[in-house]
Design an enzyme around this catalytic site. Structure first.
Site, mmCIF file in Angstrom:
data_model
loop_
_atom_site.group_PDB
_atom_site.id
_atom_site.type_symbol
_atom_site.label_atom_id
_atom_site.label_comp_id
_atom_site.label_asym_id
_atom_site.label_seq_id
_atom_site.Cartn_x
_atom_site.Cartn_y
_atom_site.Cartn_z
ATOM 1 N N ASP A 278 6.062 -50.108 -29.525
ATOM 2 C CA ASP A 278 6.606 -50.028 -30.883
ATOM 3 C C ASP A 278 5.782 -50.908 -31.828
ATOM 4 O O ASP A 278 5.999 -50.894 -33.046
ATOM 5 C CB ASP A 278 8.100 -50.388 -30.919
ATOM 6 C CG ASP A 278 8.393 -51.769 -30.385
ATOM 7 O OD1 ASP A 278 7.477 -52.420 -29.834
ATOM 8 O OD2 ASP A 278 9.548 -52.215 -30.509
ATOM 9 N N SER A 279 4.775 -51.616 -31.282
ATOM 10 C CA SER A 279 3.785 -52.297 -32.118
ATOM 11 C C SER A 279 3.009 -51.283 -32.958
ATOM 12 O O SER A 279 2.302 -51.679 -33.900
ATOM 13 C CB SER A 279 2.822 -53.128 -31.260
ATOM 14 O OG SER A 279 2.280 -52.344 -30.216
ATOM 15 N N ASP B 122 7.898 -47.465 -25.433
ATOM 16 C CA ASP B 122 8.933 -48.384 -25.924
ATOM 17 C C ASP B 122 10.080 -47.599 -26.557
ATOM 18 O O ASP B 122 9.850 -46.745 -27.421
ATOM 19 C CB ASP B 122 8.356 -49.313 -27.005
ATOM 20 C CG ASP B 122 7.887 -50.647 -26.468
ATOM 21 O OD1 ASP B 122 8.207 -50.991 -25.311
ATOM 22 O OD2 ASP B 122 7.190 -51.367 -27.218
ATOM 23 N N LYS C 150 10.430 -48.353 -21.773
ATOM 24 C CA LYS C 150 10.556 -49.810 -21.756
ATOM 25 C C LYS C 150 11.549 -50.213 -22.827
ATOM 26 O O LYS C 150 11.609 -49.589 -23.881
ATOM 27 C CB LYS C 150 9.184 -50.463 -22.014
ATOM 28 C CG LYS C 150 9.214 -51.992 -22.102
ATOM 29 C CD LYS C 150 7.841 -52.615 -22.032
ATOM 30 C CE LYS C 150 7.106 -52.840 -23.317
ATOM 31 N NZ LYS C 150 7.858 -53.549 -24.384
ATOM 32 N N GLU D 245 13.727 -53.895 -24.562
ATOM 33 C CA GLU D 245 13.755 -55.355 -24.667
ATOM 34 C C GLU D 245 15.138 -55.903 -24.334
ATOM 35 O O GLU D 245 16.151 -55.338 -24.762
ATOM 36 C CB GLU D 245 13.370 -55.790 -26.100
ATOM 37 C CG GLU D 245 11.947 -55.401 -26.486
ATOM 38 C CD GLU D 245 11.577 -55.854 -27.899
ATOM 39 O OE1 GLU D 245 12.378 -56.576 -28.548
ATOM 40 O OE2 GLU D 245 10.475 -55.484 -28.361
ATOM 41 N N GLU E 114 6.695 -61.919 -22.271
ATOM 42 C CA GLU E 114 5.926 -62.195 -23.486
ATOM 43 C C GLU E 114 6.095 -63.628 -23.950
ATOM 44 O O GLU E 114 7.215 -64.098 -24.187
ATOM 45 C CB GLU E 114 6.337 -61.215 -24.604
ATOM 46 C CG GLU E 114 5.553 -61.434 -25.890
ATOM 47 C CD GLU E 114 5.598 -60.260 -26.872
ATOM 48 O OE1 GLU E 114 6.095 -59.185 -26.501
ATOM 49 O OE2 GLU E 114 5.117 -60.435 -28.004
HETATM 50 N N1 LIG Z 1 -1.105 -56.379 -33.434
HETATM 51 C C1 LIG Z 1 -0.043 -56.720 -32.728
HETATM 52 N N2 LIG Z 1 -0.216 -57.421 -31.599
HETATM 53 C C2 LIG Z 1 0.847 -57.798 -30.830
HETATM 54 O O1 LIG Z 1 0.621 -58.458 -29.794
HETATM 55 C C3 LIG Z 1 2.156 -57.410 -31.248
HETATM 56 C C4 LIG Z 1 2.295 -56.670 -32.433
HETATM 57 N N3 LIG Z 1 1.194 -56.352 -33.152
HETATM 58 N N4 LIG Z 1 3.512 -56.289 -32.885
HETATM 59 C C5 LIG Z 1 4.671 -56.460 -32.058
HETATM 60 C C6 LIG Z 1 4.576 -57.665 -31.259
HETATM 61 C C7 LIG Z 1 4.684 -58.962 -32.027
HETATM 62 N N5 LIG Z 1 3.938 -59.847 -31.182
HETATM 63 C C8 LIG Z 1 3.564 -61.139 -31.486
HETATM 64 C C9 LIG Z 1 3.620 -61.612 -32.783
HETATM 65 C C10 LIG Z 1 3.183 -62.882 -33.080
HETATM 66 C C11 LIG Z 1 2.695 -63.698 -32.081
HETATM 67 C C12 LIG Z 1 2.189 -65.048 -32.385
HETATM 68 O O2 LIG Z 1 1.843 -65.799 -31.494
HETATM 69 N N6 LIG Z 1 2.074 -65.365 -33.706
HETATM 70 C C13 LIG Z 1 1.493 -66.559 -34.293
HETATM 71 C C14 LIG Z 1 2.183 -67.814 -33.861
HETATM 72 C C15 LIG Z 1 3.558 -67.842 -34.426
HETATM 73 C C16 LIG Z 1 4.194 -69.215 -34.255
HETATM 74 O O3 LIG Z 1 3.811 -69.957 -33.337
HETATM 75 O O4 LIG Z 1 5.096 -69.495 -35.035
HETATM 76 C C17 LIG Z 1 -0.023 -66.616 -34.070
HETATM 77 O O5 LIG Z 1 -0.565 -67.587 -33.531
HETATM 78 O O6 LIG Z 1 -0.669 -65.638 -34.499
HETATM 79 C C18 LIG Z 1 2.649 -63.244 -30.783
HETATM 80 C C19 LIG Z 1 3.065 -61.977 -30.496
HETATM 81 C C20 LIG Z 1 3.383 -59.136 -30.055
HETATM 82 N N7 LIG Z 1 3.310 -57.782 -30.539
HETATM 83 C C1 LIG Z 2 3.075 -56.151 -26.745
HETATM 84 C C2 LIG Z 2 3.702 -55.107 -25.905
HETATM 85 C C3 LIG Z 2 4.280 -55.654 -24.649
HETATM 86 C C4 LIG Z 2 4.728 -54.300 -26.675
HETATM 87 O O1 LIG Z 2 5.909 -54.308 -26.418
HETATM 88 C C5 LIG Z 2 4.238 -53.499 -27.795
HETATM 89 O O2 LIG Z 2 3.011 -53.335 -27.956
HETATM 90 O O3 LIG Z 2 5.086 -52.970 -28.532
HETATM 91 MG MG LIG Z 3 7.084 -53.407 -27.947
#
Ligand SMILES: Nc1nc(=O)c2c([nH]1)NC[C@@H]1CN(c3ccc(C(=O)N[C@@H](CCC(=O)O)C(=O)O)cc3)CN21
Ligand SMILES: CC(C)C(=O)C(=O)O
Ligand SMILES: [Mg+2]
Length: 273
Positions: A53-54, A92, A122, A124, A191
């Site tokens: 769903d990303s 998803d 899948k 959540e 995750e």
């Molecule tokens: N392009 C993309 N990649 C992804 O991995 C992803 C999506 N979209 N959309 C749905 C979710 C959202 N996800 C995420 C979103 C943010 C972070 C993240 O670490 N964000 C910040 C830190 C935020 C914080 O610590 O407050 C970063 O370091 O970019 C990780 C996974 C994983 N998924």
């Molecule tokens: C990041 C993966 C696990 C996901 O759920 C997504 O891409 O939507």
């Molecule tokens: Mg997802």
């Protein structure tokens, strides 16, 4: 094999993934949302393609995963299925199509399986979606779980920070993981949780764990393909490794094309009729 099947590539199944965990072979999963990319990732040997769903972020440009609809997920999934010869395709369940109503969860999952030709769904969450998982599984539809950072609950948590750092939340997550395993889920995504916790979960469940920010002890890894290829900009979480810088490659190719058109260097006499 059925006479209707053209190719005889050995397909990855949910059972293959269980065997890989037992054999200690790591599982490589990537997201896919369209036919052309699915073909490339399948050719590159990705074991599993997740129609995430990303797509809501990466394909449609939304801020969160919440707006994407079941119809839109099915469109993406059917496109991916047509591009794949070997990889297992997981889809998803989008926000609002499975929570709090197991009948709706089953209906949504049946639509995905029937209309896209994908192999599994899948969703959540842990204990709060137990009834939905039971009901989907009862129809013979393979289910993958997803614990830790669950982006569909972003407005509950408020941030995308690492999850289950505190003892109580870590205990809750381990319990949820064991529940998913016992219910009969064929695997689970972990995750953005501490590597040590992901290792403990991976050792405590029979089915494979797939990490995204879950560390090296998970049974497999998943990344969003456009992140891994350097197409998305301004997304640099610690767990992301970029294997290409395609934003720059594509921008440069675009600039070359634009410049040729403007200079009347494209098309040349061999490129016309
Ligand atoms: N392009 C993309 N990649 C992804 O991995 C992803 C999506 N979209 N959309 C749905 C979710 C959202 N996800 C995420 C979103 C943010 C972070 C993240 O670490 N964000 C910040 C830190 C935020 C914080 O610590 O407050 C970063 O370091 O970019 C990780 C996974 C994983 N998924
Ligand atoms: C990041 C993966 C696990 C996901 O759920 C997504 O891409 O939507
Ligand atoms: Mg997802």
């Amino acid at each position: 094999m059925s006479v209707h099947k053209v190719a005889d590539v050995k397909r990855v199944t949910t059972h293959t993934l269980q065997a890989m965990k037992r054999a200690g072979e790591k599982i490589a999963m990537l997201t896919a949302y369209d036919f052309s990319m699915a073909r490339i990732l399948d050719a590159g040997g990705a074991d599993v393609l997740l129609v995430g769903d990303s797509a809501s972020n990466v394909m449609a440009g939304h801020e969160t995963t919440l707006p994407i609809t079941l119809d839109q997920m099915i469109y993406h999934a059917a496109s991916v299925v047509r591009g794949v010869q070997r990889a297992l395709v997981i889809v998803d369940l989008p926000f609002g199509t499975y929570q709090g109503d197991s009948k709706m969860a089953l209906k949504s999952s049946i639509r995905i399986m029937k209309e896209s030709g994908a192999h599994a769904v899948k969703l959540e969450g842990g204990q709060e979606v137990e009834d939905s998982i039971r009901r989907i599984l009862s129809a013979g539809i393979p289910v993958m779980g997803h614990l830790g950072l669950t982006p569909q609950s972003i407005y509950k948590f408020g941030t995308y920070t690492v999850r289950a750092k505190q003892e109580a939340e870590a205990r809750r997550l381990l319990k949820d993981a064991k529940m998913l395993d016992e219910l009969g889920c064929f695997g689970m995504v972990l995750e953005k949780i501490p590597a040590e916790l992901a290792q403990k979960v991976s050792e405590s469940v029979d089915v494979p764990t797939i990490g995204i920010g879950g560390g090296m002890h998970c049974d497999g890894q998943v990344l969003v393909t456009q992140d891994m290829l350097g197409i998305t900009k301004d997304f640099h979480p610690r767990f992301l490794r970029r294997y290409a810088e395609l934003f720059d490659v594509i921008r440069e190719a675009t600039q070359a094309y634009v410049s040729d058109v403007k200079a009347q260097a494209f098309p040349n006499d061999k490129e016309q009729y």
